[in-house]
Design a protein around this motif. Structure first.
Motif, PDB file in Angstrom:
ATOM      1  N   ASN A 121       0.833  -1.200   0.000  1.00 25.34           N
ATOM      2  CA  ASN A 121       0.000   0.000   0.000  1.00 25.34           C
ATOM      3  C   ASN A 121       0.864   1.245   0.000  1.00 25.34           C
ATOM      4  OD1 ASN A 121      -2.726  -1.212   0.348  1.00 25.34           O
ATOM      5  ND2 ASN A 121      -1.799  -1.986   2.223  1.00 25.34           N
ATOM      6  N   ALA A 122       0.312   2.304  -0.570  1.00 25.29           N
ATOM      7  CA  ALA A 122       0.994   3.592  -0.550  1.00 25.29           C
ATOM      8  C   ALA A 122      -0.056   4.680  -0.376  1.00 25.29           C
ATOM      9  CB  ALA A 122       1.774   3.820  -1.828  1.00 25.29           C
ATOM     10  N   LEU A 123       0.328   5.743   0.298  1.00 31.17           N
ATOM     11  CA  LEU A 123      -0.533   6.900   0.475  1.00 31.17           C
ATOM     12  C   LEU A 123       0.154   8.081  -0.193  1.00 31.17           C
ATOM     13  CD1 LEU A 123      -2.959   8.344   1.762  1.00 31.17           C
ATOM     14  CD2 LEU A 123      -1.528   8.687   3.791  1.00 31.17           C
ATOM     15  N   LEU A 124      -0.467   8.602  -1.229  1.00 33.51           N
ATOM     16  CA  LEU A 124       0.059   9.774  -1.929  1.00 33.51           C
ATOM     17  C   LEU A 124      -0.647  10.997  -1.376  1.00 33.51           C
ATOM     18  CD1 LEU A 124      -0.062   8.351  -5.547  1.00 33.51           C
ATOM     19  CD2 LEU A 124       1.810   8.242  -3.913  1.00 33.51           C
ATOM     20  N   THR A 125       0.122  12.014  -0.988  1.00 33.77           N
ATOM     21  CA  THR A 125      -0.441  13.199  -0.348  1.00 33.77           C
ATOM     22  C   THR A 125       0.007  14.457  -1.080  1.00 33.77           C
ATOM     23  OG1 THR A 125      -0.335  12.048   1.774  1.00 33.77           O
ATOM     24  CG2 THR A 125      -0.647  14.424   1.839  1.00 33.77           C
ATOM     25  N   LEU A 126      -0.948  15.329  -1.345  1.00 30.08           N
ATOM     26  CA  LEU A 126      -0.674  16.614  -1.971  1.00 30.08           C
ATOM     27  C   LEU A 126      -0.592  17.703  -0.909  1.00 30.08           C
ATOM     28  CD1 LEU A 126      -3.242  16.480  -4.908  1.00 30.08           C
ATOM     29  CD2 LEU A 126      -0.782  16.162  -5.053  1.00 30.08           C
ATOM     30  N   PRO A 127       0.046  18.826  -1.231  1.00 32.44           N
ATOM     31  CA  PRO A 127       0.063  19.944  -0.287  1.00 32.44           C
ATOM     32  C   PRO A 127      -1.352  20.434   0.016  1.00 32.44           C
ATOM     33  CG  PRO A 127       1.620  20.302  -2.082  1.00 32.44           C
ATOM     34  CD  PRO A 127       0.804  19.102  -2.437  1.00 32.44           C
ATOM     35  N   GLU A 128      -1.549  21.032   1.189  1.00 30.06           N
ATOM     36  CA  GLU A 128      -2.863  21.525   1.601  1.00 30.06           C
ATOM     37  C   GLU A 128      -3.433  22.557   0.626  1.00 30.06           C
ATOM     38  OE1 GLU A 128      -4.903  20.496   4.044  1.00 30.06           O
ATOM     39  OE2 GLU A 128      -3.451  18.898   4.352  1.00 30.06           O
ATOM     40  N   SER A 129      -2.567  23.253  -0.112  1.00 33.15           N
ATOM     41  CA  SER A 129      -3.053  24.258  -1.069  1.00 33.15           C
ATOM     42  C   SER A 129      -3.902  23.634  -2.176  1.00 33.15           C
ATOM     43  CB  SER A 129      -1.880  25.035  -1.676  1.00 33.15           C
ATOM     44  OG  SER A 129      -1.026  24.160  -2.388  1.00 33.15           O
ATOM     45  N   TYR A 130      -3.855  22.306  -2.329  1.00 35.00           N
ATOM     46  CA  TYR A 130      -4.654  21.607  -3.330  1.00 35.00           C
ATOM     47  C   TYR A 130      -6.010  21.179  -2.782  1.00 35.00           C
ATOM     48  CZ  TYR A 130      -0.799  21.260  -6.621  1.00 35.00           C
ATOM     49  OH  TYR A 130       0.193  21.553  -7.516  1.00 35.00           O
ATOM     50  N   ASP A 131      -6.261  21.420  -1.487  1.00 30.69           N
ATOM     51  CA  ASP A 131      -7.512  20.989  -0.876  1.00 30.69           C
ATOM     52  C   ASP A 131      -8.696  21.720  -1.494  1.00 30.69           C
ATOM     53  OD1 ASP A 131      -9.019  19.465   0.843  1.00 30.69           O
ATOM     54  OD2 ASP A 131      -8.870  20.883   2.496  1.00 30.69           O
ATOM     55  N   ARG A 132      -9.832  21.050  -1.565  1.00 28.19           N
ATOM     56  CA  ARG A 132     -11.111  21.564  -2.061  1.00 28.19           C
ATOM     57  C   ARG A 132     -11.136  21.784  -3.572  1.00 28.19           C
ATOM     58  NH1 ARG A 132     -10.085  24.763   2.252  1.00 28.19           N
ATOM     59  NH2 ARG A 132      -9.885  26.595   0.951  1.00 28.19           N
ATOM     60  N   HIS A 133     -10.057  21.537  -4.271  1.00 24.20           N
ATOM     61  CA  HIS A 133     -10.069  21.646  -5.728  1.00 24.20           C
ATOM     62  C   HIS A 133     -10.336  20.262  -6.316  1.00 24.20           C
ATOM     63  CE1 HIS A 133      -8.559  25.743  -5.850  1.00 24.20           C
ATOM     64  NE2 HIS A 133      -7.668  25.402  -4.926  1.00 24.20           N
ATOM     65  N   LEU A 134     -11.138  20.209  -7.349  1.00 25.11           N
ATOM     66  CA  LEU A 134     -11.367  18.946  -8.046  1.00 25.11           C
ATOM     67  C   LEU A 134     -10.068  18.523  -8.717  1.00 25.11           C
ATOM     68  CD1 LEU A 134     -13.538  16.880  -8.828  1.00 25.11           C
ATOM     69  CD2 LEU A 134     -13.880  18.191 -10.919  1.00 25.11           C
ATOM     70  N   LYS A 135      -9.700  17.262  -8.532  1.00 27.37           N
ATOM     71  CA  LYS A 135      -8.442  16.752  -9.071  1.00 27.37           C
ATOM     72  C   LYS A 135      -8.676  15.461  -9.841  1.00 27.37           C
ATOM     73  CE  LYS A 135      -7.034  17.135  -4.852  1.00 27.37           C
ATOM     74  NZ  LYS A 135      -8.037  18.118  -4.519  1.00 27.37           N
ATOM     75  N   THR A 136      -7.934  15.307 -10.920  1.00 25.22           N
ATOM     76  CA  THR A 136      -7.906  14.049 -11.651  1.00 25.22           C
ATOM     77  C   THR A 136      -6.538  13.432 -11.435  1.00 25.22           C
ATOM     78  OG1 THR A 136      -9.395  14.933 -13.332  1.00 25.22           O
ATOM     79  CG2 THR A 136      -8.164  12.938 -13.901  1.00 25.22           C
ATOM     80  N   TRP A 137      -6.511  12.242 -10.843  1.00 25.57           N
ATOM     81  CA  TRP A 137      -5.287  11.489 -10.607  1.00 25.57           C
ATOM     82  C   TRP A 137      -5.210  10.430 -11.700  1.00 25.57           C
ATOM     83  CZ3 TRP A 137      -2.802  11.960  -5.536  1.00 25.57           C
ATOM     84  CH2 TRP A 137      -3.506  12.747  -4.629  1.00 25.57           C
ATOM     85  N   THR A 138      -4.189  10.476 -12.536  1.00 23.07           N
ATOM     86  CA  THR A 138      -4.051   9.508 -13.619  1.00 23.07           C
ATOM     87  C   THR A 138      -2.745   8.759 -13.447  1.00 23.07           C
ATOM     88  OG1 THR A 138      -5.237  11.033 -15.076  1.00 23.07           O
ATOM     89  CG2 THR A 138      -4.096   9.191 -16.120  1.00 23.07           C
ATOM     90  N   ILE A 139      -2.811   7.432 -13.485  1.00 20.87           N
ATOM     91  CA  ILE A 139      -1.617   6.594 -13.364  1.00 20.87           C
ATOM     92  C   ILE A 139      -1.344   5.966 -14.718  1.00 20.87           C
ATOM     93  CG2 ILE A 139      -0.557   4.616 -12.216  1.00 20.87           C
ATOM     94  CD1 ILE A 139      -2.375   5.227  -9.818  1.00 20.87           C
ATOM     95  N   TYR A 140      -0.110   6.142 -15.187  1.00 20.76           N
ATOM     96  CA  TYR A 140       0.334   5.602 -16.468  1.00 20.76           C
ATOM     97  C   TYR A 140       1.359   4.500 -16.229  1.00 20.76           C
ATOM     98  CZ  TYR A 140      -1.479  10.035 -18.269  1.00 20.76           C
ATOM     99  OH  TYR A 140      -2.284  11.111 -18.573  1.00 20.76           O
ATOM    100  N   ASN A 141       1.350   3.477 -17.068  1.00 21.51           N
ATOM    101  CA  ASN A 141       2.407   2.475 -16.990  1.00 21.51           C
ATOM    102  C   ASN A 141       3.634   2.997 -17.727  1.00 21.51           C
ATOM    103  OD1 ASN A 141       2.025   1.983 -19.757  1.00 21.51           O
ATOM    104  ND2 ASN A 141       0.805   0.145 -19.402  1.00 21.51           N
TER     105      ASN A 141
END
Length: 75
Positions: free
Chosen positions: A7-27
């Motif tokens: 398992n891994a937990l990816l965390t963004l800075p707090e300045s990204y909070d409340r903004h809609l985000k698309t997380w895309t993982i590429y091989n």
């Protein structure tokens, strides 16, 4: 941690909070393996969801901020 096995937990800075985000993982070949949409600043990944090797994650927000990073899965 990077690399990770289970398992891994990816965390963004707090300045990204409340903004809609698309997380895309590429091989390593550049093909999309997973895509998630959220408003939170954390993404939990399971090593079972990804094949072993190098992957790239791109986070794009609604206000066009982008982060790209590398993740490594070992099994």
């Amino acid at each position: 941690p990077n690399p990770f096995t289970e398992n891994a937990l990816l965390t963004l800075p707090e300045s990204y909070d409340r903004h809609l985000k698309t997380w895309t993982i590429y091989n390593i070949s550049g093909k999309i393996s997973h895509k998630f949409i959220s408003t939170g600043t954390e993404l939990h990944l399971s090593g079972n969801e990804l094949s072993p090797g190098i992957h790239f994650i791109q986070v794009l927000t609604a206000n066009c901020r982008t982060i790209i990073d590398k993740i490594i899965v070992i099994k």
